[in-house]
Design an enzyme around this catalytic site. Structure first.
Site, PDB file in Angstrom:
ATOM      1  N   HIS A 414      16.275 -27.146 -38.929  1.00 25.85           N
ATOM      2  CA  HIS A 414      15.681 -28.194 -39.753  1.00 25.85           C
ATOM      3  C   HIS A 414      16.767 -28.931 -40.531  1.00 25.85           C
ATOM      4  O   HIS A 414      16.605 -29.236 -41.714  1.00 25.85           O
ATOM      5  CB  HIS A 414      14.673 -27.588 -40.736  1.00 25.85           C
ATOM      6  CG  HIS A 414      13.467 -26.992 -40.079  1.00 25.85           C
ATOM      7  ND1 HIS A 414      12.622 -26.095 -40.708  1.00 25.85           N
ATOM      8  CD2 HIS A 414      12.944 -27.178 -38.825  1.00 25.85           C
ATOM      9  CE1 HIS A 414      11.646 -25.755 -39.879  1.00 25.85           C
ATOM     10  NE2 HIS A 414      11.821 -26.388 -38.736  1.00 25.85           N
ATOM     11  N   LEU A 415      17.862 -29.227 -39.884  1.00 24.90           N
ATOM     12  CA  LEU A 415      19.014 -29.836 -40.553  1.00 24.90           C
ATOM     13  C   LEU A 415      18.609 -31.128 -41.246  1.00 24.90           C
ATOM     14  O   LEU A 415      17.930 -31.980 -40.656  1.00 24.90           O
ATOM     15  CB  LEU A 415      20.105 -30.115 -39.525  1.00 24.90           C
ATOM     16  CG  LEU A 415      21.546 -30.059 -40.020  1.00 24.90           C
ATOM     17  CD1 LEU A 415      21.916 -28.638 -40.388  1.00 24.90           C
ATOM     18  CD2 LEU A 415      22.483 -30.565 -38.930  1.00 24.90           C
TER      19      LEU A 415
END
Length: 476
Positions: A414-415
């Site tokens: 989930h950068l």
């Protein structure tokens, strides 16, 4: 080639943004996408099946990157980003849960409070399970939850409730200060087994308009900046090199792609860019406040549940830990059942409000050289302690019902936060409150990069909301 608005990247935010802006027939919108066109016969086969993750080495709709999760000891891992219309939202597990009200109020960015963003969450969805003032009824993305659990999900939910954790009817139904802890069904943008995210729900219908152009299989090498203004994008496509000029340029290439494109274009930390021979147009902390949800995965001996979405329910705690009973082993999610009979399902233990911050940097002025990604998950001892406590809770829930293995480091992929927005006095802010790049006129960022801090839920629905919200700034 010339356009009024050039959007770089047809991911979740870019797809929503393109549809919103092109609703004005006077505005010509060009979308450049590095991945294949929707008409490519391989695309629908890979992205429509909401029960699979098309992210393996043979996938033609993703790009793989190498990252270092922890520093002591170094733990290396390959992560995946979608490279197709819809972006990572076209290849993920269908988790479409909103961030919590406290997340947005905690950003402390004007125009992005919970009350500001709620209308945009409602506008993008049709919730097939819940109505009322918190939910949309006529948006393009159908959202629904699994009502009858089977197999390992049923076992997990029963064990969690038996351990005293409350049932949460609607994980996207929070308002104000309602407690969020408990176990509940995940809102999914998977309907009857088909994954339909922002790419299919927003951009594909918009392509029927005369004022929208999609350039697939085309990579933007850099943004051309002249006298402090973004004026064009230098592209490489099937026919070779060409340039697209535009009055407004929006980077929606994802947290990794947007950060790299900013830096090779001369927007980023001045010392690093000068060392690489890149002309600096704006000295900004691009990539310096990167965040992601660290995750430990625990093998469990549950019987895999096939032909179901990868994740149907989660347990959240007051400490900001999300415990995820995945319905099958990861190889089965990617390749289908039977690929590895010895592989078992996993429980994921994810820290949803991490303190750690990672980095995305560039190693070369050449945009074809991959960026350097460091998650630095072990840089905050309190994060590691919270993950360990979450793992103990997962073991307690599963104890007596199933055999479990040892946890291993992973990431939720989930950068975000590589180009965060913020107030004028925020030294971390790359963007202002309207997603404009500081110090460069005519240039915006609209994707997960803009988040000052990760949401307490997976970010997909929030990123789609960001595209809807930011359209008002760019159109104006």
């Amino acid at each position: 080639m010339r356009s009024d608005v050039l959007i770089v990247g047809a991911g979740s935010a870019g797809s929503v943004l393109a549809e919103r802006l092109s609703a004005d027939p006077r505005c010509r919108v060009t979308v450049v996408e590095a991945g294949p066109a929707p008409s490519d016969p391989r695309v629908a086969q890979q992205i429509n099946d909401g029960l699979r993750l098309p992210i393996g080495t043979a996938s033609s709709v993703v790009r793989h990157y190498l990252t270092t999760l922890t520093d002591a000891p170094p733990r290396r891992m390959q992560i995946t980003r979608g490279a197709v219309v819809g972006g990572s939202g076209a290849v993920n597990g269908g988790y479409f849960c909103r961030g919590l009200p406290a997340d947005f109020d905690g950003w402390q960015v004007p125009g992005w409070t919970w009350r500001d963003v709620l209308p945009h969450f409602r506008a993008i969805e049709t919730d097939l399970d819940f109505g009322g003032p918190l939910h949309g009824a006529d948006g393009p993305i159908n959202v629904r939850r699994v009502s009858d659990f089977d197999g390992c999900t049923a076992s997990f939910v029963a064990a969690a409730r038996g351990a005293g954790h409350r049932w949460v009817e609607d994980l996207s139904g929070f308002d104000a200060d309602v407690p969020a802890a408990g176990v509940g069904a995940v809102p999914l943008n998977i309907d009857s087994g088909t994954r339909v995210g922002p790419g299919g729900a927003f951009l594909l219908p918009a392509l029927e308009r005369d004022n929208v152009d999609l350039l697939p299989d085309t990579r933007v090498m850099r943004v051309r900046i002249a006298q402090g203004r973004a004026v064009a994008a230098e592209c490489v496509g099937p026919a070779g090199r060409f340039t697209v000029t535009a009055d407004r340029i929006v980077l929606s290439a994802g947290a990794i792609g947007t950060a790299q494109l900013l830096m090779v274009s001369g927007v980023g930390p001045v010392k690093m860019l000068r060392e690489l021979g890149i002309r600096v147009w704006a000295d900004l902390p691009v990539g310096a406040s990167t965040s992601d949800h660290p995750e430990w995965v625990i093998p469990v001996g549950w019987t895999p549940t096939h032909d179901l979405p990868p994740l149907e329910a989660v347990l959240t705690t007051e400490a900001g830990v999300e415990i995820r009973p995945y319905t099958a082993g990861f190889a089965a999610m990617v390749h289908g059942p039977g690929h590895d009979p010895a592989e078992s399902p996993h429980i994921g233990v994810a820290l949803m409000r991490p303190r750690s911050r990672g980095r995305v940097t560039v190693a070369s002025a050449d945009p074809l050289v991959p960026p350097v990604i460091d998650h630095r998950y072990d840089s905050e001892p309190a994060d590691v302690a919270d993950l360990a406590a979450g793992a103990e809770l997962a073991y307690d829930i599963a104890s007596g019902t199933v055999a479990t293995g040892e946890p291993s480091w992973s990431t939720s992929q989930h950068l975000a936060g590589t180009a965060p927005m913020g107030r004028d006095d925020d030294p971390r802010a790359v963007l202002d409150a309207q997603c404009r790049v500081r110090g460069v006129d005519g240039l915006w960022v609209v994707d997960g990069s803009v988040m000052p801090a990760l949401t307490s839920r997976g970010p997909h629905a929030t990123i789609a909301m960001i595209g809807h919200r930011a359209a008002e700034f760019i159109a104006g």
